[in-house]
Design an enzyme around this catalytic site. Structure first.
Site, PDB file in Angstrom:
ATOM      1  N   GLU A  74      54.097  33.864  53.174  1.00 31.65           N
ATOM      2  CA  GLU A  74      53.193  35.319  53.290  1.00 31.65           C
ATOM      3  C   GLU A  74      51.995  35.154  52.649  1.00 31.65           C
ATOM      4  O   GLU A  74      52.026  35.323  51.660  1.00 31.65           O
ATOM      5  CB  GLU A  74      54.171  36.596  53.164  1.00 31.65           C
ATOM      6  N   ASP A 142      50.845  40.825  35.852  1.00 29.01           N
ATOM      7  CA  ASP A 142      49.546  41.585  36.073  1.00 29.01           C
ATOM      8  C   ASP A 142      49.279  42.513  34.750  1.00 29.01           C
ATOM      9  O   ASP A 142      49.884  43.312  34.452  1.00 29.01           O
ATOM     10  CB  ASP A 142      49.655  42.520  37.271  1.00 29.01           C
ATOM     11  N   ASP A 144      46.114  44.889  33.280  1.00 26.52           N
ATOM     12  CA  ASP A 144      45.126  45.672  33.591  1.00 26.52           C
ATOM     13  C   ASP A 144      44.503  46.189  32.322  1.00 26.52           C
ATOM     14  O   ASP A 144      45.235  47.106  31.780  1.00 26.52           O
ATOM     15  CB  ASP A 144      45.275  46.621  34.763  1.00 26.52           C
ATOM     16  N   CYS A 164      35.899  45.157  24.251  1.00 24.54           N
ATOM     17  CA  CYS A 164      37.524  45.458  24.709  1.00 24.54           C
ATOM     18  C   CYS A 164      37.906  44.350  25.491  1.00 24.54           C
ATOM     19  O   CYS A 164      39.226  44.494  25.516  1.00 24.54           O
ATOM     20  CB  CYS A 164      37.525  46.767  25.575  1.00 24.54           C
ATOM     21  N   SER A 193      41.132  38.620  37.315  1.00 22.28           N
ATOM     22  CA  SER A 193      41.305  39.752  38.475  1.00 22.28           C
ATOM     23  C   SER A 193      39.958  39.639  39.341  1.00 22.28           C
ATOM     24  O   SER A 193      40.002  40.170  40.275  1.00 22.28           O
ATOM     25  CB  SER A 193      41.908  40.741  38.216  1.00 22.28           C
ATOM     26  N   ARG A 195      37.497  41.832  37.987  1.00 20.53           N
ATOM     27  CA  ARG A 195      36.901  43.038  37.610  1.00 20.53           C
ATOM     28  C   ARG A 195      37.360  43.605  35.959  1.00 20.53           C
ATOM     29  O   ARG A 195      36.618  43.392  35.050  1.00 20.53           O
ATOM     30  CB  ARG A 195      37.098  44.126  38.433  1.00 20.53           C
ATOM     31  N   HIS A 199      45.658  38.130  35.776  1.00 22.31           N
ATOM     32  CA  HIS A 199      47.068  37.823  36.507  1.00 22.31           C
ATOM     33  C   HIS A 199      47.654  36.354  36.006  1.00 22.31           C
ATOM     34  O   HIS A 199      46.925  35.601  35.693  1.00 22.31           O
ATOM     35  CB  HIS A 199      46.794  37.609  37.905  1.00 22.31           C
ATOM     36  N   ASP A 347      52.198  45.539  33.904  1.00 24.14           N
ATOM     37  CA  ASP A 347      52.603  46.111  34.921  1.00 24.14           C
ATOM     38  C   ASP A 347      54.045  45.630  35.661  1.00 24.14           C
ATOM     39  O   ASP A 347      54.154  44.815  36.101  1.00 24.14           O
ATOM     40  CB  ASP A 347      51.794  46.103  36.223  1.00 24.14           C
ATOM     41  N   HIS A 356      56.562  41.161  45.809  1.00 16.94           N
ATOM     42  CA  HIS A 356      55.273  41.660  45.256  1.00 16.94           C
ATOM     43  C   HIS A 356      54.015  40.789  45.553  1.00 16.94           C
ATOM     44  O   HIS A 356      54.280  39.621  45.317  1.00 16.94           O
ATOM     45  CB  HIS A 356      55.350  41.959  43.812  1.00 16.94           C
ATOM     46  N   HIS A 365      35.905  39.553  44.090  1.00 19.07           N
ATOM     47  CA  HIS A 365      36.094  40.952  44.000  1.00 19.07           C
ATOM     48  C   HIS A 365      34.996  41.781  44.807  1.00 19.07           C
ATOM     49  O   HIS A 365      33.900  41.651  44.282  1.00 19.07           O
ATOM     50  CB  HIS A 365      36.175  41.190  42.655  1.00 19.07           C
TER      51      HIS A 365
END
Length: 456
Positions: A74, A142, A144, A164, A193, A195, A199, A347, A356, A365
């Site tokens: 998919e 993932d 973030d 950071c 990712s 931004r 991943h 996550d 998922h 992005h």
């Protein structure tokens, strides 16, 4: 080429007008422009590499190749105005490429390999048999940086800076080492990712065939940070010693990072509000009162030349780890504080479920215009998210490179070339070699089994 032609998304975009020589002549406006995607997908996106990766060796002529494999994968598109197209499937590299070029998706997500072609799922649903089900999917993670907002003071939300971002570097080091050393995985791809996060794709055959229950178990193995904003203490260790994986992460990565970088870069003890958050993690009022008194008195005294954050951390450690404290729980507070601030925050739901979706590498992005490029885990501390190529920069470089006829691939004219070469040499080629060996071994085993059956 005129601005109007740019707006129409001409593939032969060379943005020069009648401007002075040099950079200005080839400049491309920095803002993300959907029309730039047409050029990016037409000239730079590595369609063939994505196809080879997602085929896992099944695009060859070996008799054991599953020719339906890629067609059962998919793909999902997010188009302009948040139009969402799920269950896209393709039977060849050219079908995939033509579709991407035609639709110019703002985002491409990759889902699992299903038991049947996902585009034909409705036809199978009418038979009454539940045959449409995911059968293979990379183990994915993932991470973030917004999930670290309670421990970073330089940025919040989607913003990220070089103070950071090292939290993501630490996450890569900890998770990558464990995936390889504790689970024996070899084919792991880390991707920016675009931004504010990273991943991870674990692509070994045994990883792709994990059940949802097995995926959940691996995710839980990595889970240390628990609770929500109402919990004062989100990391709590029980038992006499840390699990070997956690102990290794602490001694090899987390402790050094916390003490040499994070303490000072985030100024964790610089204000009463910040150090109170740390004192709340210590379940002993006499100790917190003693430290609070020292720091408030220190605030009234002359300013020390030493870093206040480092000094206060050493004082806290000294009290908690001193011989007069018999309680094992208090000794562990130091480790719990370090883990609370530095340990990877996954996550969990992304990793637990086979169906998922996760954004494909080399997407752009739309908020930042930055390309989702691979990250080398062996030198991830050198990765700078603010220096990742943007769509406008790549088109600018293409304009400059158009004068050079000695370059074979379009992306070799741009700063994307390094990322594509890394993806091919360090990830894709070793992966495909392993896939072909697995296909060959499986085929030979079946032949041998067939011979043995006949001999009986």
């Amino acid at each position: 080429m005129t601005r109007e032609e740019i707006g129409n998304g001409s593939e032969d975009m060379v943005i020069d007008e009648c401007e002075p020589e040099g950079r200005e002549r080839n400049a491309v406006p920095d803002e993300f422009n959907p029309n730039y995607l047409k050029v990016y997908y037409g000239k730079l996106f590595p369609h063939a590499d994505i196809f080879k990766w997602m085929s896992y060796g099944n695009d060859g002529k070996h008799p054991a190749c599953d020719q339906s494999y890629f067609g059962r994968r998919e793909f999902s598109y997010t188009l302009d105005n948040d139009i969402y197209l799920r269950f896209q499937s393709f039977n060849s590299a050219s079908e995939l490429e033509n579709s991407i070029k035609e639709k110019c998706p703002f985002k491409i997500d990759i889902g699992p390999v299903y038991s049947v072609d996902p585009a034909k799922r409705h036809a199978y649903a009418q038979t009454g048999d539940n045959v449409f089900t995911p059968v293979e999917r990379e183990l994915v993670f993932d991470i973030d940086i917004t999930d670290y907002d309670d421990v970073r003071y330089c940025c919040s939300g989607a913003d990220v800076c070089l103070d950071c971002w090292p939290l993501m570097t630490v996450a890569i080091k900890v998770i990558d080492t464990s995936l390889r050393d504790d689970f024996g995985f070899n084919h792991i791809l880390w991707v920016f990712s675009g931004r504010r996060g990273v991943h991870c794709w674990v692509c070994d055959g045994k990883a792709r065939r994990l059940t949802n229950e097995q995926r959940a178990s691996i995710a839980e193995y990595f889970r240390v940070y628990k609770g929500n904003e109402n919990n004062l203490k989100k990391v709590s260790f029980t038992g006499l010693a840390l699990h070997p994986f956690l102990a290794r992460s602490y001694t090899e990565v987390l402790k050094e990072f916390f003490e040499s970088k994070l303490l000072s870069s985030q100024k964790l003890f610089s204000t009463e509000e910040r150090y109170e958050k740390i004192l709340e993690m210590i379940p002993d009022e006499s100790i917190t009162s003693e430290l609070r008194g020292k720091w408030q008195e220190n605030k009234r005294s002359s300013i020390s030349k030493e870093d206040t954050n480092v000094v206060r951390w050493q004082q806290l450690k000294h009290i908690l780890q001193s011989g007069r404290l018999k309680a094992q729980g208090l000794r562990k507070c130091v480790e719990e504080i370090v883990f609370s601030f530095t340990y990877p925050r996954l996550d969990m739901e992304v990793s637990k479920h086979m169906n998922h979706l996760l954004k494909a590498p080399f997407c752009v992005h739309p908020k930042t215009g930055r390309v989702c490029v691979p990250i080398d885990p062996n030198c991830c501390e050198e990765f700078d998210p603010t220096a990742v190529p943007t769509l406008s920069k790549l088109l600018e470089e293409m304009n400059m490179g158009a004068l050079r006829a000695d370059v074979g691939n379009e992306w070799d004219r741009t700063s994307l070339g390094k990322s594509v070469r890394f993806f091919r040499s360090s990830f894709l080629q070793p992966l495909l070699k392993s896939c072909k060996e697995e296909i060959e071994n499986s085929y030979n085993a079946k032949l041998q089994h067939s011979k043995n059956s006949m001999s009986w």
